[in-house]
Every structure is written in C-alpha cells, then in structure tokens.
Scaffold this motif. Structure first.
Motif, mmCIF file in Angstrom:
data_model
loop_
_atom_site.group_PDB
_atom_site.id
_atom_site.type_symbol
_atom_site.label_atom_id
_atom_site.label_comp_id
_atom_site.label_asym_id
_atom_site.label_seq_id
_atom_site.Cartn_x
_atom_site.Cartn_y
_atom_site.Cartn_z
ATOM 1 N N SER A 270 -79.667 77.589 -14.187
ATOM 2 C CA SER A 270 -80.902 78.367 -14.172
ATOM 3 C C SER A 270 -81.298 78.795 -12.763
ATOM 4 O O SER A 270 -82.180 79.607 -12.591
ATOM 5 N N THR A 271 -80.635 78.248 -11.744
ATOM 6 C CA THR A 271 -80.932 78.617 -10.367
ATOM 7 C C THR A 271 -80.385 80.014 -10.104
ATOM 8 O O THR A 271 -79.207 80.278 -10.346
ATOM 9 N N PRO A 272 -81.233 80.928 -9.588
ATOM 10 C CA PRO A 272 -80.740 82.278 -9.308
ATOM 11 C C PRO A 272 -79.676 82.263 -8.211
ATOM 12 O O PRO A 272 -79.767 81.474 -7.274
ATOM 13 N N LEU A 273 -78.687 83.098 -8.362
ATOM 14 C CA LEU A 273 -77.624 83.200 -7.367
ATOM 15 C C LEU A 273 -77.916 84.354 -6.420
ATOM 16 O O LEU A 273 -78.296 85.431 -6.851
ATOM 17 N N HIS A 274 -77.737 84.109 -5.141
ATOM 18 C CA HIS A 274 -77.911 85.127 -4.115
ATOM 19 C C HIS A 274 -76.644 85.203 -3.286
ATOM 20 O O HIS A 274 -75.920 84.227 -3.158
ATOM 21 N N SER A 275 -76.427 86.358 -2.714
ATOM 22 C CA SER A 275 -75.344 86.543 -1.761
ATOM 23 C C SER A 275 -75.995 86.674 -0.389
ATOM 24 O O SER A 275 -77.061 87.282 -0.258
ATOM 25 N N VAL A 276 -75.376 86.090 0.632
ATOM 26 C CA VAL A 276 -75.902 86.188 1.993
ATOM 27 C C VAL A 276 -74.959 87.046 2.825
ATOM 28 O O VAL A 276 -73.754 86.798 2.869
ATOM 29 N N SER A 277 -75.530 88.053 3.463
ATOM 30 C CA SER A 277 -74.748 88.864 4.380
ATOM 31 C C SER A 277 -75.370 88.773 5.769
ATOM 32 O O SER A 277 -76.519 88.343 5.919
ATOM 33 N N VAL A 278 -74.592 89.150 6.763
ATOM 34 C CA VAL A 278 -75.050 89.148 8.148
ATOM 35 C C VAL A 278 -74.695 90.489 8.774
ATOM 36 O O VAL A 278 -73.723 91.129 8.375
ATOM 37 N N ALA A 279 -75.506 90.909 9.742
ATOM 38 C CA ALA A 279 -75.223 92.162 10.447
ATOM 39 C C ALA A 279 -75.651 92.018 11.893
ATOM 40 O O ALA A 279 -76.551 91.241 12.216
ATOM 41 N N GLY A 280 -74.998 92.794 12.736
ATOM 42 C CA GLY A 280 -75.319 92.795 14.157
ATOM 43 C C GLY A 280 -75.985 94.078 14.575
ATOM 44 O O GLY A 280 -75.469 95.166 14.309
ATOM 45 N N ALA A 281 -77.141 93.945 15.203
ATOM 46 C CA ALA A 281 -77.789 95.082 15.863
ATOM 47 C C ALA A 281 -77.304 95.014 17.309
ATOM 48 O O ALA A 281 -77.917 94.361 18.159
ATOM 49 N N VAL A 282 -76.164 95.630 17.558
ATOM 50 C CA VAL A 282 -75.507 95.546 18.861
ATOM 51 C C VAL A 282 -76.109 96.617 19.767
ATOM 52 O O VAL A 282 -76.008 97.813 19.476
#
Length: 151
Positions: free
Chosen positions: A10-22
C-alpha cells in the motif's frame, strides 16, 4: 507477516532522479538536448540504489555532457505529481572536460539565464532559474508540463 506485506504494497512508489544546474564563472548554464525526446533540459537522470545524490549528479552530468563537476548546494526538490518522480537538483561547478554530445544527448550547450525560458518548458526552466537563487532550496510540484505549486 500478512500485515507487513499489505503495508509494503500500500506504500506509494516513487522514483528519484537527480540533476545538475552546472553554472560557469561567467553565469552560463549547461543544458542538453535529450536524444530520446528532443527536449532541452539540465543534465540528470535516475539515482542508482548504491549511490548518494551527489554521486548520482556527478555521474549523470559526466555521462550526458562529458563535463566533470563539483556538486554543491541542493537548490530544489521537484515532484511530478502525475508520474511520482521526485527530482533533486544541485548547483554544480564545472571542473574539467569538454561538452560533447553522448549516447543520451544530441547537443550540449552553455546558455545564458535569458535563454533558459526560451529553450525549455516551464518545469525544467524553473530548475535552472531556482539554482541561481542562493536562498534555501525551492520545493515545487508539477504535472509534467506546468508548475502546480511553489515555495
């Protein structure tokens, strides 16, 4: 045990992404034109299970642009409400390398902050513009195209 199993499902699944503000010393920001959808975005991608967010940013920026970075401050947390993706964006300083297209990008460019809203959708432009603000990180939600809330 059944209770634990049902709680996990029942726990919602999330995806984690990362990005660089270079951001270079002259203020220009690194952007890529993605090979898969043709959109201009800051370099980034899915965070691997065995890496820290900072390691993930450095890896993704290098993979997509050929640029090595020093990862700095977290500048924003962005949630795509329709897809359950949480993106962490960090301000980065380039430390070496040459900007080159890769298997994930058809173009890599250094652009001014004035060019940001001209090149990319509101959702991705906000990530770079927010990174220019040296106050606390921004927390925003969006629907994949438009921002739906801001802090």
């Amino acid at each position: 045990m059944d209770d634990d199993t049902s709680q996990v499902h029942s726990t919602p699944l999330h995806s984690v992404s990362v990005a660089g503000a270079v951001i270079r010393d002259d203020g220009r920001m690194l952007v890529i034109k993605r090979r898969d959808n043709g959109n201009w975005e800051p370099p980034g991608g899915v965070l691997e299970l065995d890496e820290t967010p900072q390691e993930g940013v450095a890896r993704e920026v290098l993979e997509e642009t050929g640029i090595h970075v020093e990862v700095g401050q977290l500048t924003g947390v962005y949630k795509n409400m329709s897809r359950g993706i949480v993106a962490l964006v960090f301000r980065c300083t380039p430390t070496g390398g040459e900007p080159l297209p890769t298997s994930e990008s058809v173009a890599v460019q250094w652009i001014t902050h004035h060019q940001v809203p001209e090149r990319m959708s509101e959702v991705y432009a906000a990530r770079l513009i927010d990174a220019l603000d040296f106050n606390a990180p921004r927390v925003r939600s969006h629907d994949g195209v438009r921002l739906t809330s801001a802090q």
